[in-house]
Design a protein around this motif. Structure first.
Motif, PDB file in Angstrom:
ATOM      1  N   LEU A 241       0.817  -1.212   0.000  1.00 62.03           N
ATOM      2  CA  LEU A 241       0.000   0.000   0.000  1.00 62.03           C
ATOM      3  C   LEU A 241       0.855   1.269   0.000  1.00 62.03           C
ATOM      4  CD1 LEU A 241      -2.862  -0.905   2.528  1.00 62.03           C
ATOM      5  CD2 LEU A 241      -3.129  -0.425   0.090  1.00 62.03           C
ATOM      6  N   GLY A 242       2.126   1.108   0.303  1.00 60.08           N
ATOM      7  CA  GLY A 242       3.023   2.255   0.354  1.00 60.08           C
ATOM      8  C   GLY A 242       3.769   2.374   1.657  1.00 60.08           C
ATOM      9  N   GLY A 243       3.317   1.619   2.671  1.00 61.47           N
ATOM     10  CA  GLY A 243       4.001   1.636   3.958  1.00 61.47           C
ATOM     11  C   GLY A 243       4.146   3.049   4.493  1.00 61.47           C
ATOM     12  N   ASN A 244       5.358   3.387   4.885  1.00 62.52           N
ATOM     13  CA  ASN A 244       5.628   4.730   5.409  1.00 62.52           C
ATOM     14  C   ASN A 244       6.482   5.548   4.439  1.00 62.52           C
ATOM     15  OD1 ASN A 244       8.045   3.413   5.606  1.00 62.52           O
ATOM     16  ND2 ASN A 244       8.288   3.665   7.820  1.00 62.52           N
ATOM     17  N   ARG A 245       6.424   5.179   3.146  1.00 55.37           N
ATOM     18  CA  ARG A 245       7.310   5.805   2.167  1.00 55.37           C
ATOM     19  C   ARG A 245       6.715   7.068   1.534  1.00 55.37           C
ATOM     20  NH1 ARG A 245       7.169   0.464   0.646  1.00 55.37           N
ATOM     21  NH2 ARG A 245       6.047   0.991  -1.286  1.00 55.37           N
ATOM     22  N   ARG A 246       5.435   7.331   1.798  1.00 60.08           N
ATOM     23  CA  ARG A 246       4.783   8.427   1.077  1.00 60.08           C
ATOM     24  C   ARG A 246       4.219   9.493   2.007  1.00 60.08           C
ATOM     25  NH1 ARG A 246       0.650   5.074  -2.396  1.00 60.08           N
ATOM     26  NH2 ARG A 246      -0.042   7.165  -3.009  1.00 60.08           N
TER      27      ARG A 246
ATOM     28  N   LEU B 216      -0.450   6.668   7.997  1.00 64.56           N
ATOM     29  CA  LEU B 216      -1.526   6.446   8.966  1.00 64.56           C
ATOM     30  C   LEU B 216      -2.737   5.823   8.277  1.00 64.56           C
ATOM     31  CD1 LEU B 216      -1.283   9.749  11.051  1.00 64.56           C
ATOM     32  CD2 LEU B 216      -0.337   7.507  11.605  1.00 64.56           C
ATOM     33  N   ARG B 217      -3.030   6.271   7.063  1.00 63.11           N
ATOM     34  CA  ARG B 217      -4.111   5.655   6.292  1.00 63.11           C
ATOM     35  C   ARG B 217      -3.827   4.186   6.036  1.00 63.11           C
ATOM     36  NH1 ARG B 217      -4.124   6.137  -0.002  1.00 63.11           N
ATOM     37  NH2 ARG B 217      -2.520   4.572   0.499  1.00 63.11           N
ATOM     38  N   ASN B 218      -2.595   3.864   5.666  1.00 65.01           N
ATOM     39  CA  ASN B 218      -2.223   2.479   5.381  1.00 65.01           C
ATOM     40  C   ASN B 218      -2.354   1.605   6.621  1.00 65.01           C
ATOM     41  OD1 ASN B 218      -1.661   3.238   2.763  1.00 65.01           O
ATOM     42  ND2 ASN B 218       0.545   3.415   3.083  1.00 65.01           N
ATOM     43  N   LEU B 219      -2.024   2.157   7.778  1.00 64.56           N
ATOM     44  CA  LEU B 219      -2.186   1.407   9.022  1.00 64.56           C
ATOM     45  C   LEU B 219      -3.648   1.028   9.243  1.00 64.56           C
ATOM     46  CD1 LEU B 219       0.112   3.211  11.641  1.00 64.56           C
ATOM     47  CD2 LEU B 219       0.263   0.828  10.922  1.00 64.56           C
ATOM     48  N   VAL B 220      -4.530   1.996   9.090  1.00 63.10           N
ATOM     49  CA  VAL B 220      -5.952   1.739   9.317  1.00 63.10           C
ATOM     50  C   VAL B 220      -6.476   0.731   8.301  1.00 63.10           C
ATOM     51  CG1 VAL B 220      -8.258   2.756   9.350  1.00 63.10           C
ATOM     52  CG2 VAL B 220      -6.340   3.988  10.383  1.00 63.10           C
ATOM     53  N   LEU B 221      -6.117   0.898   7.021  1.00 65.70           N
ATOM     54  CA  LEU B 221      -6.564  -0.038   5.992  1.00 65.70           C
ATOM     55  C   LEU B 221      -6.063  -1.453   6.265  1.00 65.70           C
ATOM     56  CD1 LEU B 221      -6.152   2.043   2.704  1.00 65.70           C
ATOM     57  CD2 LEU B 221      -8.290   1.342   3.797  1.00 65.70           C
ATOM     58  N   THR B 222      -4.811  -1.558   6.677  1.00 62.45           N
ATOM     59  CA  THR B 222      -4.233  -2.879   6.966  1.00 62.45           C
ATOM     60  C   THR B 222      -5.001  -3.577   8.073  1.00 62.45           C
ATOM     61  OG1 THR B 222      -2.039  -2.150   6.251  1.00 62.45           O
ATOM     62  CG2 THR B 222      -2.144  -4.091   7.684  1.00 62.45           C
ATOM     63  N   PHE B 223      -5.342  -2.846   9.122  1.00 62.69           N
ATOM     64  CA  PHE B 223      -6.047  -3.486  10.234  1.00 62.69           C
ATOM     65  C   PHE B 223      -7.518  -3.724   9.908  1.00 62.69           C
ATOM     66  CE2 PHE B 223      -2.237  -2.386  12.538  1.00 62.69           C
ATOM     67  CZ  PHE B 223      -2.115  -3.462  13.404  1.00 62.69           C
ATOM     68  N   LEU B 224      -8.096  -2.912   9.044  1.00 64.01           N
ATOM     69  CA  LEU B 224      -9.449  -3.227   8.566  1.00 64.01           C
ATOM     70  C   LEU B 224      -9.451  -4.551   7.817  1.00 64.01           C
ATOM     71  CD1 LEU B 224     -10.829   0.204   7.295  1.00 64.01           C
ATOM     72  CD2 LEU B 224     -11.847  -1.233   9.056  1.00 64.01           C
TER      73      LEU B 224
ATOM     74  N   VAL C 275      -7.049   2.468  14.469  1.00 69.35           N
ATOM     75  CA  VAL C 275      -7.088   3.797  15.090  1.00 69.35           C
ATOM     76  C   VAL C 275      -6.179   3.835  16.314  1.00 69.35           C
ATOM     77  CG1 VAL C 275      -8.579   5.439  16.295  1.00 69.35           C
ATOM     78  CG2 VAL C 275      -9.387   4.315  14.209  1.00 69.35           C
ATOM     79  N   GLY C 276      -6.132   2.725  17.054  1.00 64.32           N
ATOM     80  CA  GLY C 276      -5.225   2.656  18.200  1.00 64.32           C
ATOM     81  C   GLY C 276      -3.773   2.845  17.789  1.00 64.32           C
ATOM     82  N   GLN C 277      -3.392   2.245  16.664  1.00 66.16           N
ATOM     83  CA  GLN C 277      -2.037   2.416  16.145  1.00 66.16           C
ATOM     84  C   GLN C 277      -1.780   3.877  15.767  1.00 66.16           C
ATOM     85  OE1 GLN C 277       0.527   0.186  15.333  1.00 66.16           O
ATOM     86  NE2 GLN C 277      -0.396  -1.823  15.615  1.00 66.16           N
TER      87      GLN C 277
ATOM     88  N   GLN D 135      -1.338   5.945  18.902  1.00 61.47           N
ATOM     89  CA  GLN D 135      -0.012   5.695  19.474  1.00 61.47           C
ATOM     90  C   GLN D 135       1.071   6.460  18.727  1.00 61.47           C
ATOM     91  OE1 GLN D 135       1.262   1.564  19.643  1.00 61.47           O
ATOM     92  NE2 GLN D 135       3.395   2.236  19.615  1.00 61.47           N
ATOM     93  N   ARG D 136       0.987   6.460  17.388  1.00 62.22           N
ATOM     94  CA  ARG D 136       1.975   7.178  16.582  1.00 62.22           C
ATOM     95  C   ARG D 136       1.946   8.672  16.897  1.00 62.22           C
ATOM     96  NH1 ARG D 136       5.271   4.318  12.507  1.00 62.22           N
ATOM     97  NH2 ARG D 136       4.325   2.260  12.359  1.00 62.22           N
ATOM     98  N   LEU D 137       0.743   9.231  16.956  1.00 59.14           N
ATOM     99  CA  LEU D 137       0.616  10.664  17.229  1.00 59.14           C
ATOM    100  C   LEU D 137       1.072  10.994  18.646  1.00 59.14           C
ATOM    101  CD1 LEU D 137      -2.837  11.342  15.501  1.00 59.14           C
ATOM    102  CD2 LEU D 137      -0.532  11.767  14.601  1.00 59.14           C
TER     103      LEU D 137
END
Length: 468
Positions: free
Chosen positions: A305-310, A316-324, A345-347, A350-352
């Motif tokens: 999905l792009g990880g943290n490269r973009r 943060l969007r990729n994190l939510v999509l992954t856990f969905l 959302v918990g992830q 935590q990041r923020l």
């Protein structure tokens, strides 16, 4: 066939181990692999032989796609064209696997929701979920991606069948990579009986058996009753905590038995469970819980999905999509999706929070994490949204707070007080396995756990992760 059953423990497991090493001792290495593959197919068929063709069809399809990927990359002179062609083959292979999963796991879910949205009355398919379909499908998707990247090659059909069906991991994981599995079957020393591995495997297997049949199945009674009827403050929390600990011991028990059974064949499965309730944040929890699924979601969903490269927002969007997607993988229902959303959302939170540079005492961080996990398990376990809301209202005190403890709740509370130190403070099975040394004391512990487990094994029940 269940790990926690007499036929498996006293007949199937010892016979498969004995014949496997006898064939290897006679230098019939290929026959030994065939025996183990056929035994694994028999193990799967014990549940429902009508789904054996489905498993074999999935294996044949993915083996053929894997060979096409290997052939495309090996014989093409135009690397750019080869890459494009291989990518098309990979997409087709992954699509075939996903469509199979959607049909058996999500078809009725989609029919119900489309019907509710449009008013159409479409009869449900009422399909029975084939045992282990999520696990053998994800395992083979990982293989195809690795084959596309040149990280995995398998030209022998028997090897591939064994890779997918090896019975200690077939039904509920771990989700394996070809490269961490098959080289072990080809090691010369691995084909010889190893008393150290056998003793270690039996020890870990007995720990897992005890976790499942003595602890998890005992807590299941209180969790099931609570999720069916609880509405007050105390009984709702007792129900939620009973399930929290039941799932812990059920899943870690399966993992221990899978790792222990595999060790008898000198095969080391990857660690899949590392004291997750010791986690001090949500990210830490997912590094400890169902570790091979977390690895799969990271490598094959989050990173593509792009990880943290973009940038931060996309990450943060990729994190939510992954856990969905992870929530939907566990089950076809809005409660599973919401459970995944909560963890996504918990992830993000935590990041923020980490960016603020504010630290909190470790004990407080652990307590917040454990309460969050317990609350989210309610949506994971609830049969319906209404059941989840009933439990949540009770746990939050919205249905009233009555602290008088009903006598029927004393037993589960006492059990949880006894087992809590094991969960939060003791070394886990993986740590015990590393430090294991065969001796009289370990033999006594193993024997006691095994005998006590046999006293409870008459109430045979499936593992919770069989449903996913």
């Amino acid at each position: 066939m269940l790990f926690n059953s007499y036929p498996f423990i006293f007949v199937f497991l010892p016979i498969t181990v004995l014949v496997y090493f006898m064939l290897n001792r006679l230098r019939y290495g290929l026959a030994a692999k065939c025996w183990l593959a056929l035994s694994s197919l028999f193990f799967y068929s014990w549940w429902n032989i009508s789904y054996l063709p489905l498993l074999l069809g999935s294996i044949a399809f993915n083996y053929a796609v894997g060979r096409l990927l290997q052939a495309r990359q090996a014989h093409s002179l135009d690397q750019t064209a080869s890459r494009r062609g291989a990518k098309g083959i990979l997409i087709a292979g992954i699509s075939g696997n996903v469509l199979l999963l959607i049909y058996y796991k999500y078809a009725d879910f989609f029919i119900v929701n489309i019907g509710a949205a449009t008013g159409w009355e479409v009869p449900l398919l009422n399909l029975v979920l084939p045992l282990g379909i999520s696990f053998f499908t994800f395992t083979q998707i990982a293989y195809l991606v690795d084959a596309y990247k040149g990280k995995a090659r398998e030209y022998n059909l028997i090897n591939y069948v064994l890779f997918v069906t090896f019975y200690p991991h077939l039904i509920a994981g771990p989700i394996l990579h070809h490269g961490e599995m098959m080289p072990q079957f080809d090691r010369v020393r691995g084909k010889l009986w190893d008393w150290g591995n056998a003793a270690n495997g039996i020890f870990i297997f007995c720990i897992g058996l005890f976790k499942k049949v003595v602890i998890a199945d005992t807590l299941a009674v209180y969790a099931n009753t609570g999720f069916d009827t609880a509405s007050g403050f105390v009984d709702s929390w007792v129900a939620a905590l009973s399930y929290t600990f039941q799932l812990y011991f059920d899943f870690s028990g399966y993992t221990d038995m899978a790792i222990g059974a595999a060790l008898l064949f000198n095969i080391r499965l990857p660690q899949n469970f590392n004291s997750p309730y010791k986690a001090v944040n949500i990210q830490d929890f997912w590094r400890r819980w169902h570790m091979t699924l977390s690895r799969f979601l990271r490598d094959y969903i989050y990173i593509p999905l792009g990880g943290n490269r973009r940038g931060e927002a996309i990450m943060l969007r990729n994190l939510v999509l992954t856990f969905l997607i992870g929530g939907l993988w566990h089950g076809a229902g809005w409660t599973f999706l919401f459970w995944g959303l909560l963890h996504g959302v918990g992830q993000v939170i935590q990041r923020l929070w980490g960016k603020l540079g504010i630290t909190m005492p470790r004990v407080l961080a652990w307590a917040i994490t454990f309460v969050f996990i317990t609350v989210t398990w309610v949506f994971f376990r609830a049969e319906s949204w209404a059941d989840a809301m009933r439990l949540m209202k009770g746990m939050s005190g919205l249905s009233g707070i009555h602290l008088n403890l009903d006598t029927a709740l004393l037993e589960p509370v006492a059990i949880m007080i006894l087992i809590a130190p094991i969960v939060f403070f003791c070394r886990n099975s993986s740590e015990l396995s590393v430090s294991f040394r065969p001796n009289f004391r370990q033999a006594v512990v193993c024997a006691v756990l095994f005998v006590i487990s046999l006293m409870y094994i008459t109430r045979i029940s499936e593992f919770l992760y069989f449903n996913f």
